[in-house]
Motif scaffolding. Structure first.
Motif, PDB file in Angstrom:
ATOM      1  N   ALA A  13      -0.282  21.112  18.699  1.00 46.68           N
ATOM      2  CA  ALA A  13      -0.389  19.766  18.128  1.00 46.68           C
ATOM      3  C   ALA A  13      -1.339  19.773  16.927  1.00 46.68           C
ATOM      4  O   ALA A  13      -1.027  19.179  15.879  1.00 46.68           O
ATOM      5  N   PHE A  14      -2.484  20.429  17.080  1.00 47.87           N
ATOM      6  CA  PHE A  14      -3.429  20.520  15.963  1.00 47.87           C
ATOM      7  C   PHE A  14      -2.760  21.192  14.767  1.00 47.87           C
ATOM      8  O   PHE A  14      -2.855  20.705  13.634  1.00 47.87           O
ATOM      9  N   HIS A  15      -2.101  22.318  15.026  1.00 53.20           N
ATOM     10  CA  HIS A  15      -1.472  23.070  13.944  1.00 53.20           C
ATOM     11  C   HIS A  15      -0.394  22.221  13.248  1.00 53.20           C
ATOM     12  O   HIS A  15      -0.309  22.201  12.026  1.00 53.20           O
ATOM     13  N   PHE A  16       0.387  21.503  14.029  1.00 51.86           N
ATOM     14  CA  PHE A  16       1.437  20.647  13.472  1.00 51.86           C
ATOM     15  C   PHE A  16       0.834  19.550  12.600  1.00 51.86           C
ATOM     16  O   PHE A  16       1.285  19.321  11.473  1.00 51.86           O
ATOM     17  N   ILE A  17      -0.191  18.892  13.103  1.00 54.33           N
ATOM     18  CA  ILE A  17      -0.832  17.811  12.346  1.00 54.33           C
ATOM     19  C   ILE A  17      -1.508  18.361  11.090  1.00 54.33           C
ATOM     20  O   ILE A  17      -1.379  17.799  10.001  1.00 54.33           O
ATOM     21  N   TYR A  18      -2.214  19.475  11.231  1.00 54.10           N
ATOM     22  CA  TYR A  18      -2.921  20.035  10.081  1.00 54.10           C
ATOM     23  C   TYR A  18      -1.941  20.495   9.009  1.00 54.10           C
ATOM     24  O   TYR A  18      -2.077  20.128   7.836  1.00 54.10           O
ATOM     25  N   ILE A  21       0.402  17.268   7.809  1.00 55.05           N
ATOM     26  CA  ILE A  21      -0.172  16.044   7.239  1.00 55.05           C
ATOM     27  C   ILE A  21      -1.444  16.325   6.425  1.00 55.05           C
ATOM     28  O   ILE A  21      -1.528  15.961   5.255  1.00 55.05           O
ATOM     29  N   ILE A  22      -2.406  16.961   7.060  1.00 53.53           N
ATOM     30  CA  ILE A  22      -3.725  17.121   6.434  1.00 53.53           C
ATOM     31  C   ILE A  22      -3.684  18.069   5.240  1.00 53.53           C
ATOM     32  O   ILE A  22      -4.112  17.709   4.135  1.00 53.53           O
TER      33      ILE A  22
END
Length: 177
Positions: A13-18, A21-22
């Motif tokens: 999830a972190f990797h996907f968001i980073y 998006i980020i």
């Protein structure tokens, strides 16, 4: 096993968001910063005219354009491969050194400022593009730090007198019952 599964879900999830998006948002802002530096460089060429050599202008504009083009692919792997190529290719190393000397010799402070900011932007691109690995690398270094502490505890345990080790194991067996 359940904890490992949850940890992997959190990492994913972190990797996907980073990465989704980020990082693109940070690269987008960095891209505009580089466009601004290129505009400053072009404005400086118009204002300074003959004081600002065409050769220095072309090299600096090329540096900024390459940074813009490679913005999404600039990472540690690219830096390492470039360093290896520079070590192995004498002709390339000579061309790079000539370009560095040309830029170093430019007396215009504004050019040096733009050069410095372009280098900082390239460094930020490396950090942004490597940021997704942060969640994987930090636990490794934490474990590495813990390993040295565990090693110190093992050394201490090995130096315990035999009766203390027996006492600890008997106490452990009593807890297990």
């Amino acid at each position: 096993m359940t904890i490992l599964l949850y940890a992997l879900i959190v990492f994913a999830a972190f990797h996907f968001i980073y990465e989704g998006i980020i990082a693109p948002s940070l690269r987008f802002n960095l891209r505009f910063k580089l466009f601004g530096l290129r505009d400053d460089l072009r404005r400086l060429k118009v204002v300074e005219g003959d004081e600002f050599s065409d050769e220095v202008f072309n090299v600096m504009q090329g540096v900024i354009n390459n940074t813009i083009t490679l913005l999404h692919r600039t990472n540690l792997d690219l830096i390492v491969r470039a360093e290896i190529d520079l070590q192995e290719n004498a002709a390339l190393r000579k061309r790079v050194q000539k370009r560095r000397e040309l830029l170093d010799a430019c007396p215009l402070e504004e050019v040096q400022r733009i050069r410095k900011e372009a280098g900082a932007a390239m460094f930020r691109a490396v950090v942004i593009n490597s940021g997704g690995w942060f969640v994987y690398i930090v636990p490794f270094f934490v474990l590495l730090g813990c390993a040295s502490r565990v090693q110190a505890f093992v050394k201490a345990a090995l130096t315990l007198p035999e009766y203390e080790v027996s006492r600890l194991t008997v106490a452990d067996e009593l807890v297990a019952v």
